[in-house]
Design a protein around this motif. Structure first.
Motif, short mmCIF file in Angstrom:
data_model
loop_
_atom_site.label_atom_id
_atom_site.label_comp_id
_atom_site.label_asym_id
_atom_site.label_seq_id
_atom_site.Cartn_x
_atom_site.Cartn_y
_atom_site.Cartn_z
N LYS A 176 8.25 2.10 -9.89
CA LYS A 176 7.20 1.86 -9.25
C LYS A 176 7.30 0.76 -8.06
N HIS A 177 8.14 -0.16 -8.10
CA HIS A 177 8.62 -0.82 -7.00
C HIS A 177 9.07 -0.18 -5.60
N ALA A 178 9.76 0.82 -5.89
CA ALA A 178 10.23 1.47 -4.78
C ALA A 178 9.05 2.32 -4.23
N GLN A 179 8.17 2.76 -5.15
CA GLN A 179 6.84 3.68 -4.54
C GLN A 179 6.09 2.46 -3.95
N VAL A 180 5.83 1.29 -4.07
CA VAL A 180 5.00 0.38 -3.71
C VAL A 180 5.69 0.09 -2.27
N THR A 181 7.12 -0.09 -2.27
CA THR A 181 7.76 -0.49 -1.03
C THR A 181 7.50 0.75 -0.07
N GLN A 182 7.51 1.98 -0.45
CA GLN A 182 7.35 3.42 0.35
C GLN A 182 6.00 3.29 0.71
N TYR A 183 5.04 2.85 0.14
CA TYR A 183 3.61 2.70 0.56
C TYR A 183 3.71 1.72 1.52
N TYR A 184 4.28 0.65 1.77
CA TYR A 184 4.12 -0.15 2.64
C TYR A 184 4.84 0.30 3.78
N ARG A 185 5.95 0.88 3.69
CA ARG A 185 6.77 1.63 5.08
C ARG A 185 5.84 2.57 5.65
N ASP A 186 5.08 3.28 4.65
CA ASP A 186 4.08 4.28 5.28
C ASP A 186 2.85 3.66 5.89
N ASN A 187 2.19 2.81 5.36
CA ASN A 187 1.17 2.04 6.25
C ASN A 187 1.62 1.29 7.41
N VAL A 188 2.94 0.93 7.38
CA VAL A 188 3.49 0.47 8.85
C VAL A 188 3.54 1.52 9.69
N GLU A 189 4.05 2.68 9.45
CA GLU A 189 3.90 3.76 10.43
C GLU A 189 2.44 4.16 10.76
N VAL A 190 1.47 4.09 9.79
CA VAL A 190 0.19 4.41 10.09
C VAL A 190 -0.44 3.39 11.21
N ARG B 26 -0.90 3.04 18.62
CA ARG B 26 -0.64 4.03 19.74
C ARG B 26 -2.14 4.76 20.09
N MET B 27 -2.75 4.96 19.16
CA MET B 27 -3.94 5.81 19.39
C MET B 27 -5.03 4.90 19.97
#
Length: 165
Positions: free
Chosen positions: A105-119, A125-126
């Protein structure tokens, strides 16, 4: 006090005792006198032997009872130790499962934060591009507004403003 009627019987008993003592003689009397304490001493020794024997038997029973109780106690403690070890092992397995799940779950949350950074980077840029669009649109509208204010393209407006066609 004794009644007078029993006196002849008492004298007769004493006479028979005196006759027996006379037959024993001095060595018999000495032996009889020493036999009393010896008998008491022998009785004390016999009673002490019986008491010691009874005490040894009681101690042996007590020792056997204590050994049996200790054996049962050890058996019970071994059973409890096995149960405790099983519970600890189960707790360890449960804790490891919880930690694995928590790690996932921590890995998932960490991935969510990385995805949010990309968003957010994409949004930045937009917004930068959108800002350019807004600035360009604003300039175009300013030019249109300026052209409409100084409408020199329309011949009627040009003639009205300047007097020439």
């Amino acid at each position: 006090m004794m009644p007078v009627e029993q006196m002849p019987q008492l004298i007769e008993a004493l006479a028979s005792i005196a006759e027996i003592l006379g037959r024993l003689g001095v060595p018999g009397l000495v032996a009889l006198v020493l036999a009393g304490p010896a008998a008491v001493l022998i009785m004390i020794l016999v009673l002490d032997y019986l008491r010691t024997r009874h005490s040894d038997i009681r101690d042996a029973r007590h020792r056997a009872d204590m050994e049996r109780m200790f054996y049962e106690y050890r058996k019970d403690m071994d059973a409890r130790n096995s149960e405790t070890l099983a519970l600890v092992e189960q707790h360890r397995a449960d804790t490891q499962a919880i930690l694995r799940d928590l790690g996932e779950k921590h890995a998932q949350v960490t991935q969510y934060y990385r995805d949010n950074v990309e968003v957010v980077k994409g949004y930045q840029r937009m917004t930068t591009d959108f800002c350019d669009v807004v600035v360009n649109n604003t300039r175009a509208l300013e030019r249109i507004a300026n052209m409409s204010e100084v409408n020199m393209f329309c011949p009627m407006a040009r003639e009205a403003a300047t007097g020439r066609k």
